[in-house]
Design a protein around this motif. Structure first.
Motif, PDB file in Angstrom:
ATOM      1  N   UNK A  86      50.967   3.642 -54.951  1.00  0.00           N
ATOM      2  CA  UNK A  86      50.530   4.614 -53.942  1.00  0.00           C
ATOM      3  C   UNK A  86      51.514   4.705 -52.772  1.00  0.00           C
ATOM      4  N   UNK A  87      52.489   3.817 -52.752  1.00  0.00           N
ATOM      5  CA  UNK A  87      53.448   3.694 -51.648  1.00  0.00           C
ATOM      6  C   UNK A  87      52.765   3.318 -50.339  1.00  0.00           C
ATOM      7  N   UNK A  88      51.623   2.644 -50.446  1.00  0.00           N
ATOM      8  CA  UNK A  88      50.891   2.164 -49.270  1.00  0.00           C
ATOM      9  C   UNK A  88      50.669   0.664 -49.449  1.00  0.00           C
ATOM     10  N   UNK A  89      51.617  -0.159 -49.005  1.00  0.00           N
ATOM     11  CA  UNK A  89      51.602  -1.591 -49.334  1.00  0.00           C
ATOM     12  C   UNK A  89      50.688  -2.413 -48.424  1.00  0.00           C
ATOM     13  N   UNK A  90      49.403  -2.120 -48.456  1.00  0.00           N
ATOM     14  CA  UNK A  90      48.456  -2.757 -47.535  1.00  0.00           C
ATOM     15  C   UNK A  90      48.428  -4.272 -47.681  1.00  0.00           C
ATOM     16  N   UNK A  91      48.231  -4.745 -48.915  1.00  0.00           N
ATOM     17  CA  UNK A  91      48.123  -6.196 -49.112  1.00  0.00           C
ATOM     18  C   UNK A  91      49.445  -6.916 -48.883  1.00  0.00           C
ATOM     19  N   UNK A  92      50.576  -6.441 -49.446  1.00  0.00           N
ATOM     20  CA  UNK A  92      51.839  -7.126 -49.136  1.00  0.00           C
ATOM     21  C   UNK A  92      52.132  -7.183 -47.643  1.00  0.00           C
ATOM     22  N   UNK A  93      51.779  -6.132 -46.925  1.00  0.00           N
ATOM     23  CA  UNK A  93      52.038  -6.121 -45.484  1.00  0.00           C
ATOM     24  C   UNK A  93      51.201  -7.172 -44.770  1.00  0.00           C
TER      25      UNK A  93
END
Length: 236
Positions: A86-93
């Protein structure tokens, strides 16, 4: 919001109360970044090999709203893959920026892994995806230009804001956002561009003058061939 030191202490206490044997735990989110507001919650990410499946839970602990994300040492990979797609790296961030609350030797490894993912950025769009995004952005822009009803204009403008931010960032191999993270993602890439984005949409909402928004979207499309209608086909 109370001082970070106090919050970290309470978060550690919570982890020890609920999952004391976890391999790693991190406090993340706006509190850690120094961006907390009166309504901010505490994001806590847990890695515990005894947990069979990932889960998320929301609750209060001594007055603090808690967002509790729990994974085992394998289940989080699926969330990383989904976030990156999704190009939304919520968890890695969250993992990369987190303050360590508990560590049995895994915290640094997990953070290094998350930081590598963030540094790499999302996979670039292929030609077909680029064409599709150009067409959909053009379609919403034309609807915005032609709309005369205030409510319809506002809905088009909101969709334009989300789609043009995605187009700009993805064509430059950057992560994107949603909600408040739209502006934050733009700022992470280019502060001047983010300021212009805020200005043109704010100007429209105040005055109903569309030209600055139209120009902003056209400027985003121009390096990739501009607006797209003639010749577009899907599934042919």
């Amino acid at each position: 919001m109370d001082s970070l030191q106090l919050i970290v202490s309470k978060a550690k206490e919570l982890v020890q109360t609920r999952l004391p044997e976890c391999e790693a735990a991190f406090l993340a989110g706006s509190v850690v970044r120094g961006e907390a507001t009166a309504t901010s919650d505490l994001d806590i990410v847990i890695f515990d090999s005894s947990v069979t499946v990932s889960y998320r839970e929301s609750f209060y602990y001594e007055g603090w709203p808690i967002e509790w994300y729990v994974h085992n040492l394998e289940s989080y990979y699926a969330f990383y893959e989904s976030d990156c797609a999704r190009a939304k790296p919520s968890l890695p961030k969250m993992v990369s920026e987190g303050v360590i609350l508990n560590d049995k030797g895994k915290a640094k490894v997990l953070q290094d892994e998350a930081r590598k993912i963030l540094k790499k950025g999302p996979s670039p769009w292929g030609e077909d995806e680029m064409t599709l995004k150009r067409y959909f952005l053009t379609d919403v822009l034309e609807d915005f230009i032609g709309a005369t009803d205030r409510g319809e204009e506002m809905c088009c403008a909101a969709t334009l804001a989300e789609q043009v931010h995605e187009f700009i960032l993805r064509t430059n191999k950057q992560w994107i956002g949603s909600s408040k993270w739209i502006v934050r993602a733009l700022r992470n890439y280019d502060q001047t561009l983010a300021d212009r984005f805020v200005h043109v949409f704010n100007h429209y909402y105040k005055t109903r003058e569309k030209e600055s928004v139209i120009t902003f979207v056209d400027d985003a499309l121009q390096p990739y061939g501009g607006r797209l209608f003639e010749g577009f086909s899907l599934g042919k």
